[in-house]
Scaffold this active site. Structure first.
Site, PDB file in Angstrom:
ATOM      1  N   CYS A   1       0.851  -1.191   0.000  1.00  0.00           N
ATOM      2  CA  CYS A   1       0.000   0.000   0.000  1.00  0.00           C
ATOM      3  C   CYS A   1       0.885   1.239   0.000  1.00  0.00           C
ATOM      4  CB  CYS A   1      -0.941   0.097   1.186  1.00  0.00           C
ATOM      5  SG  CYS A   1      -2.138  -1.212   1.257  1.00  0.00           S
TER       6      CYS A   1
ATOM      7  N   ARG B   1       4.032  -0.766  -4.660  1.00  0.00           N
ATOM      8  CA  ARG B   1       3.667  -1.189  -3.303  1.00  0.00           C
ATOM      9  C   ARG B   1       2.298  -1.874  -3.260  1.00  0.00           C
ATOM     10  NH1 ARG B   1       6.820   1.431   0.591  1.00  0.00           N
ATOM     11  NH2 ARG B   1       5.265   0.928   2.158  1.00  0.00           N
TER      12      ARG B   1
ATOM     13  N   TRP C   1      -2.916  -2.664  -1.631  1.00  0.00           N
ATOM     14  CA  TRP C   1      -2.619  -4.097  -1.748  1.00  0.00           C
ATOM     15  C   TRP C   1      -3.490  -4.727  -0.682  1.00  0.00           C
ATOM     16  CZ3 TRP C   1      -0.875  -8.223   1.143  1.00  0.00           C
ATOM     17  CH2 TRP C   1      -0.396  -9.327   0.423  1.00  0.00           C
TER      18      TRP C   1
ATOM     19  N   ASN D   1      -1.755   2.396   5.584  1.00  0.00           N
ATOM     20  CA  ASN D   1      -0.889   1.295   5.178  1.00  0.00           C
ATOM     21  C   ASN D   1      -0.557   0.539   6.455  1.00  0.00           C
ATOM     22  OD1 ASN D   1       1.230  -0.310   4.237  1.00  0.00           O
ATOM     23  ND2 ASN D   1       2.707   1.365   4.246  1.00  0.00           N
ATOM     24  N   GLY D   2      -0.864  -0.751   6.499  1.00  0.00           N
ATOM     25  CA  GLY D   2      -0.604  -1.535   7.708  1.00  0.00           C
ATOM     26  C   GLY D   2      -1.806  -2.396   8.027  1.00  0.00           C
TER      27      GLY D   2
ATOM     28  N   GLU E   1      15.996 -19.182  -7.090  1.00  0.00           N
ATOM     29  CA  GLU E   1      15.715 -17.802  -7.501  1.00  0.00           C
ATOM     30  C   GLU E   1      15.161 -17.764  -8.931  1.00  0.00           C
ATOM     31  OE1 GLU E   1      15.309 -15.161  -6.033  1.00  0.00           O
ATOM     32  OE2 GLU E   1      15.624 -13.537  -7.449  1.00  0.00           O
TER      33      GLU E   1
ATOM     34  N   LYS F   1      11.570 -16.227  -9.935  1.00  0.00           N
ATOM     35  CA  LYS F   1      11.393 -15.172 -10.948  1.00  0.00           C
ATOM     36  C   LYS F   1      10.327 -15.582 -11.940  1.00  0.00           C
ATOM     37  CE  LYS F   1      12.930 -12.979  -9.159  1.00  0.00           C
ATOM     38  NZ  LYS F   1      13.185 -12.238  -8.067  1.00  0.00           N
TER      39      LYS F   1
ATOM     40  N   GLU G   1       6.706 -15.807 -10.389  1.00  0.00           N
ATOM     41  CA  GLU G   1       6.066 -14.564  -9.943  1.00  0.00           C
ATOM     42  C   GLU G   1       5.658 -13.657 -11.093  1.00  0.00           C
ATOM     43  OE1 GLU G   1       8.391 -12.374  -7.027  1.00  0.00           O
ATOM     44  OE2 GLU G   1      10.208 -12.534  -8.200  1.00  0.00           O
TER      45      GLU G   1
ATOM     46  N   HIS H   1      14.958 -38.324  -6.337  1.00  0.00           N
ATOM     47  CA  HIS H   1      14.225 -38.629  -5.097  1.00  0.00           C
ATOM     48  C   HIS H   1      12.777 -38.141  -5.158  1.00  0.00           C
ATOM     49  CE1 HIS H   1      17.918 -40.084  -3.432  1.00  0.00           C
ATOM     50  NE2 HIS H   1      18.518 -38.929  -3.668  1.00  0.00           N
TER      51      HIS H   1
ATOM     52  N   LYS I   1       5.921  -5.076  -3.923  1.00  0.00           N
ATOM     53  CA  LYS I   1       7.376  -4.997  -3.791  1.00  0.00           C
ATOM     54  C   LYS I   1       7.817  -5.096  -2.336  1.00  0.00           C
ATOM     55  CE  LYS I   1      11.486  -4.149  -5.416  1.00  0.00           C
ATOM     56  NZ  LYS I   1      12.092  -5.345  -6.022  1.00  0.00           N
TER      57      LYS I   1
HETATM   58  C1  G6P Z   1       8.449  -9.319  -1.578  1.00  0.00           C
HETATM   59  C2  G6P Z   1       8.948  -9.077  -2.978  1.00  0.00           C
HETATM   60  C3  G6P Z   1      10.170  -9.936  -3.249  1.00  0.00           C
HETATM   61  C4  G6P Z   1      11.238  -9.665  -2.194  1.00  0.00           C
HETATM   62  C5  G6P Z   1      10.703  -9.893  -0.781  1.00  0.00           C
HETATM   63  C6  G6P Z   1      11.684  -9.427   0.283  1.00  0.00           C
HETATM   64  O1  G6P Z   1       7.920 -10.595  -1.482  1.00  0.00           O
HETATM   65  O2  G6P Z   1       7.933  -9.363  -3.926  1.00  0.00           O
HETATM   66  O3  G6P Z   1      10.692  -9.614  -4.531  1.00  0.00           O
HETATM   67  O4  G6P Z   1      12.322 -10.501  -2.417  1.00  0.00           O
HETATM   68  O5  G6P Z   1       9.503  -9.140  -0.607  1.00  0.00           O
HETATM   69  O6  G6P Z   1      11.833  -8.039   0.163  1.00  0.00           O
HETATM   70  P1  G6P Z   1      12.998  -7.217   0.831  1.00  0.00           P
HETATM   71  O7  G6P Z   1      12.667  -5.779   0.535  1.00  0.00           O
HETATM   72  O8  G6P Z   1      12.958  -7.524   2.298  1.00  0.00           O
HETATM   73  O9  G6P Z   1      14.267  -7.651   0.206  1.00  0.00           O
END
Ligand code: G6P
Length: 615
Positions: free
Chosen positions: A2, A27, A74, A100-101, A488, A492, A495, A511, A610
């Protein structure tokens, strides 16, 4: 999670608010709204979907005024609907609030107020807070700035949870009140105007002078002045800071997406993570921000790396990197698990929280839990104005510039670079000789050029992406430090393209995972020329024997992969411990091009945000 933007001054508020919201869209982007105060009334416009929808709504139904608050959501409590979009009003309809929160005790408060005749139109916790403040304001009857601030204080005293809020009241013209606990809020100082935002990127185009609010602080904005105090009513010490990055840094430039721009920034961001931190004379890394003497570092006998999402994957790669360079045992923890787990930590354990934003709620809570237990807890973060930057006991900044694309890319390689610096520093005060330190420095200095060379593979990777874009399932496999890279790569892809994908250590295939292999399930193997190359080849053979298509990421000059794999991407040669910084780049590009080929919204994938500032 948010985004909030507020404006008070002599200009029309709406353009400033919409511009700020667009910059905060990372956000959250479920729905958005504005509330504008003009001539004793508040007008609200809301719409479901992106900020562009709100802009259309405001164009169709204009609203004018020089005081306003706005929000991009969000969803946490309540579905994505117009009713649940912020701003929310109180019972009188004369107060507007964006938040926000999470207000954890909102249900109890809602019940209490419902029993006293309040009616709620949304399912949100935020509307409850609006009613609570409005109720306190109406009860006290002091219909001015001081009365509004007092009502906010009283209401915030009753809530459990986190908040960054901005409040307008029609009876108190020319005033915006903000407050924070757990959710970031920054005040922007202008000439005859002031701004309020969740993140400085929203207001960097308008001002260079900002005040980052601390938890439990209240700010009152008027066009010509501002006041900061605490929720408990005492004065607050604040500092005016200069904004470090330009508004342009948060623009896409000539790139179609922030994600691609950020992938391409990596030669520079990897360089910036090392800048001034390698000492050839002493053959070691210099990390003054740790605020620890060599003696203190020498007595560290265990390291715990904590993070979420991509930052957690960086921690996993860091485990390999630090253990191989420094021979110090490293353990990795999801922040969300660590905060509730009673992990036995010896006295000489050093904890690091890794976070691009420095605001991730779970990471923040994990840091505080570790500190509560008396452990020195350092931060590795990008946002220098973040809560983790402020509250950690020291740390290392990434200096990667703003990362806007929701899928983290450049922050991952910066985090890995910092892991290598830590490994070198800790190794040099243990077993690494001066000559070994010099060799590592020479290898690290080559990295930015190797990253640039890896990016030259973009065009062939795009072709591979188009070939596999319609796959329903993807596997990513790697060994040693490339196993976290496989995780990772899978993250990627899922997501941003919504293709089901998972990462495993290559040898784990047999396994269970091997059951997933079909002619339609591509497997991406990270198989550089390292100590386990031959083993990786055997794992690839196992997949090929079951007719699974294989894409391999190998080392330049390799000829054996091409003989057995369907597609091969060869990255520049590098020492094993640095390879993850290069091997992740083809995976970032592959995910990007697949998502583009599928027509996905790369920078704003569904359901994600984000910065996850709620638990
Ligand atoms: C969210 C984002 C990810 C990120 C994670 C941790 O889930 O979508 O891309 O890796 O938060 O974020 P940070 O700001 O703590 O690295």
């Amino acid at each position: 999670m948010c985004g909030i933007v507020g404006y008070i001054g002599r200009s029309e508020a709406v353009p400033v608010l919409l511009d700020g919201l667009r910059r905060l869209e990372y956000r959250g982007y479920d729905s958005a709204g504005v509330a504008i105060l003009n001539g004793g009334t508040i007008e609200i416009r809301k719409s479901v979907g992106r900020i562009a929808n709100l802009a259309d709504c405001v164009e169709a139904h204009p609203v004018h005024g020089q005081t306003g608050i706005s929000h991009t959501r969000w969803a946490t409590h309540g579905k994505v609907t117009q009713e649940n979009a912020h701003p929310h009003s109180d019972q009188s309809g004369r107060l507007s609030l964006v938040h926000n929160g999470v207000i954890e005790n909102y249900q109890k408060l809602r019940e209490q107020m419902s029993n006293h005749g309040h009616t709620f139109v949304s399912q949100t916790d935020t509307e409850v807070l609006a009613h609570l403040i409005g109720g306190e304001f109406d009860r006290a009857g002091q219909r001015d700035k001081a009365g509004l601030v007092e009502a906010i204080r009283k209401a915030l005293g009753q809530v459990i949870g986190t908040y960054g809020i901005a409040v307008l009241h029609a009876d108190v013209p020319g005033v915006i009140v903000g407050a924070r606990r757990g959710s970031p809020l920054v005040l922007g100082i202008g000439s005859h105007e002031h701004f309020l935002a969740s993140d400085v990127s929203a207001i960097a185009a308008h001002t260079r002078e900002v005040v980052y609010l601390n938890d439990y602080e209240i700010v009152v904005l008027q066009s010509d002045q501002f006041e900061i105090s605490t929720v408990s009513g005492s004065g607050a010490n604040f500092q005016i800071s200069k904004v470090e990055f330009s508004a342009e840094a948060a623009d896409k430039g000539s790139f179609p997406h922030f994600m691609l721009k950020e992938i391409y920034e990596q030669p520079n961001t990897v360089r910036d993570a090392m800048r001034g931190r390698l000492s050839a004379t002493e053959a070691t890394a210099k990390l003054g921000g740790l605020e620890m003497t060599n003696g203190e570092l020498r007595s560290v006998d265990r390291i715990v790396l904590i993070g979420c999402g991509t930052a957690f994957h960086a921690a996993l790669a860091g485990e390999y990197l630090i253990e191989s360079l420094a021979h110090v045992p490293v353990e990795c923890e999801f922040a969300s698990e660590f905060r509730y787990r009673n992990l036995p930590l010896e006295r000489d354990t050093l904890a690091f929280v890794i976070s691009q934003s420095g605001e991730t709620a779970d990471t923040l809570a994990a840091m505080r839990e570790s500190q509560r237990k008396g452990h020195r807890t350092l931060g590795i973060c990008n946002n220098v104005a973040s809560t983790i930057a402020r509250e950690s006991d020291g740390g290392v900044y990434m200096h990667a510039g703003p990362e806007i694309g929701v899928a983290a890319t450049k922050s991952f390689t910066s985090q890995l670079t910092i892991m290598a610096l830590l490994g070198l520093l800790l190794g040099r005060i243990r077993h690494l000789s001066h000559a070994e330190g010099r060799t590592i420095i020479a290898e690290m200095e080559k990295l930015p050029d190797l990253v640039a060379k890896t990016l030259e593979l973009d065009a062939p990777i795009k072709k591979i992406a188009q070939k596999y874009a319609r796959s329903k399932n993807f596997l990513f496999l790697g060994r040693q430090a490339n196993y976290p890279v496989a995780l990772e790569g899978a993250l990627k892809l899922k997501e941003i393209s919504y293709i089901s994908s998972s990462g495993y250590p290559s040898a784990e295939l047999k396994h269970g995972v091997i059951a997933l292999i079909t002619e339609e399930t591509p497997s991406l193997f990270i198989a550089p020329q390292d100590a386990v190359f031959d083993k990786s080849i055997s794992n690839i053979e196992e997949v090929k024997a079951r007719k699974g298509p294989v894409i391999a990421v190998g080392t330049e000059g390799d000829t054996s992969l091409a003989k057995i794999c369907d597609d091969v991407i060869l990255i520049p040669e590098s020492p094993d411990y640095l390879t993850p910084i290069l091997s992740v780049i083809p995976l970032q590009l592959l995910a990007y091009h697949i998502a583009v080929a599928l027509g996905c919204d790369v920078d704003k994938p569904r359901n994600l945000a984000k910065s996850v500032t709620v638990e």
